[in-house]
Motif scaffolding. Structure first.
Motif, PDB file in Angstrom:
ATOM      1  N   THR A   5       0.867  -1.166   0.000  1.00  0.00           N
ATOM      2  CA  THR A   5       0.000   0.000   0.000  1.00  0.00           C
ATOM      3  C   THR A   5       0.905   1.217   0.000  1.00  0.00           C
ATOM      4  O   THR A   5       1.746   1.364   0.885  1.00  0.00           O
ATOM      5  CB  THR A   5      -0.911   0.044   1.242  1.00  0.00           C
ATOM      6  OG1 THR A   5      -1.731  -1.120   1.250  1.00  0.00           O
ATOM      7  CG2 THR A   5      -1.788   1.286   1.240  1.00  0.00           C
ATOM      8  N   LYS A   7       0.822   5.112   0.338  1.00  0.00           N
ATOM      9  CA  LYS A   7       0.037   6.285   0.717  1.00  0.00           C
ATOM     10  C   LYS A   7       0.859   7.507   0.349  1.00  0.00           C
ATOM     11  O   LYS A   7       2.063   7.529   0.582  1.00  0.00           O
ATOM     12  CB  LYS A   7      -0.272   6.252   2.206  1.00  0.00           C
ATOM     13  CG  LYS A   7      -1.137   5.062   2.590  1.00  0.00           C
ATOM     14  CD  LYS A   7      -1.449   5.039   4.051  1.00  0.00           C
ATOM     15  CE  LYS A   7      -2.302   3.806   4.362  1.00  0.00           C
ATOM     16  NZ  LYS A   7      -2.720   3.797   5.751  1.00  0.00           N
ATOM     17  N   ASP A  12      -2.050  13.721  -7.347  1.00  0.00           N
ATOM     18  CA  ASP A  12      -2.532  12.469  -7.897  1.00  0.00           C
ATOM     19  C   ASP A  12      -1.652  12.112  -9.087  1.00  0.00           C
ATOM     20  O   ASP A  12      -0.984  12.973  -9.654  1.00  0.00           O
ATOM     21  CB  ASP A  12      -3.987  12.613  -8.341  1.00  0.00           C
ATOM     22  CG  ASP A  12      -4.658  11.266  -8.556  1.00  0.00           C
ATOM     23  OD1 ASP A  12      -4.076  10.235  -8.155  1.00  0.00           O
ATOM     24  OD2 ASP A  12      -5.759  11.245  -9.119  1.00  0.00           O
ATOM     25  N   ALA A  43      -1.954  -1.283  -3.753  1.00  0.00           N
ATOM     26  CA  ALA A  43      -2.964  -0.238  -3.591  1.00  0.00           C
ATOM     27  C   ALA A  43      -2.261   1.111  -3.550  1.00  0.00           C
ATOM     28  O   ALA A  43      -1.187   1.242  -2.970  1.00  0.00           O
ATOM     29  CB  ALA A  43      -3.745  -0.452  -2.301  1.00  0.00           C
ATOM     30  N   GLU A  45      -3.031   4.919  -2.366  1.00  0.00           N
ATOM     31  CA  GLU A  45      -4.002   5.664  -1.565  1.00  0.00           C
ATOM     32  C   GLU A  45      -3.542   7.098  -1.369  1.00  0.00           C
ATOM     33  O   GLU A  45      -2.538   7.351  -0.700  1.00  0.00           O
ATOM     34  CB  GLU A  45      -4.174   4.978  -0.204  1.00  0.00           C
ATOM     35  CG  GLU A  45      -5.180   5.627   0.685  1.00  0.00           C
ATOM     36  CD  GLU A  45      -5.332   4.905   2.013  1.00  0.00           C
ATOM     37  OE1 GLU A  45      -5.918   5.513   2.920  1.00  0.00           O
ATOM     38  OE2 GLU A  45      -4.877   3.755   2.149  1.00  0.00           O
ATOM     39  N   GLN A  46      -4.272   8.036  -1.951  1.00  0.00           N
ATOM     40  CA  GLN A  46      -3.961   9.445  -1.767  1.00  0.00           C
ATOM     41  C   GLN A  46      -4.535   9.894  -0.433  1.00  0.00           C
ATOM     42  O   GLN A  46      -5.702   9.637  -0.126  1.00  0.00           O
ATOM     43  CB  GLN A  46      -4.533  10.273  -2.902  1.00  0.00           C
ATOM     44  CG  GLN A  46      -4.097  11.723  -2.847  1.00  0.00           C
ATOM     45  CD  GLN A  46      -4.484  12.485  -4.098  1.00  0.00           C
ATOM     46  OE1 GLN A  46      -4.869  11.915  -5.100  1.00  0.00           O
ATOM     47  NE2 GLN A  46      -4.368  13.779  -4.036  1.00  0.00           N
ATOM     48  N   VAL A  47      -3.721  10.552   0.374  1.00  0.00           N
ATOM     49  CA  VAL A  47      -4.132  11.041   1.686  1.00  0.00           C
ATOM     50  C   VAL A  47      -4.014  12.555   1.679  1.00  0.00           C
ATOM     51  O   VAL A  47      -2.992  13.099   1.250  1.00  0.00           O
ATOM     52  CB  VAL A  47      -3.228  10.441   2.802  1.00  0.00           C
ATOM     53  CG1 VAL A  47      -3.601  11.004   4.162  1.00  0.00           C
ATOM     54  CG2 VAL A  47      -3.309   8.915   2.803  1.00  0.00           C
TER      55      VAL A  47
END
Length: 74
Positions: A5, A7, A12, A43, A45-47
């Protein structure tokens, strides 16, 4: 069955970059873990930057330094 993952913030990445990132990360995992390509999942995942500390630093890094293979420069 390795799962990664990633992050990140603040920008983006487009479809082409996502595809290239997946291909390159998959190749690394396949090589280092000696698993077939189909065993790898990733994965992205933009935080939100304002949530970074609560969403990533506290639950993923603080108190888990023993799991990090590369720590952030702080």
């Amino acid at each position: 069955m390795p799962h990664l993952t990633v992050k990140h913030f603040p920008r983006d990445v487009g479809d082409q970059q996502r595809k290239q990132l997946a291909e390159e990360l998959t190749a690394l995992v396949v090589r280092h873990f000696e698993v077939p390509e189909g065993a790898v999942s990733i994965a992205l995942e933009q935080v939100d930057q304002s949530s970074w500390n609560d969403a990533v630093i506290v639950p993923e890094i603080i108190g888990r330094e023993h799991l990090l293979i590369k720590a952030p420069n702080t």
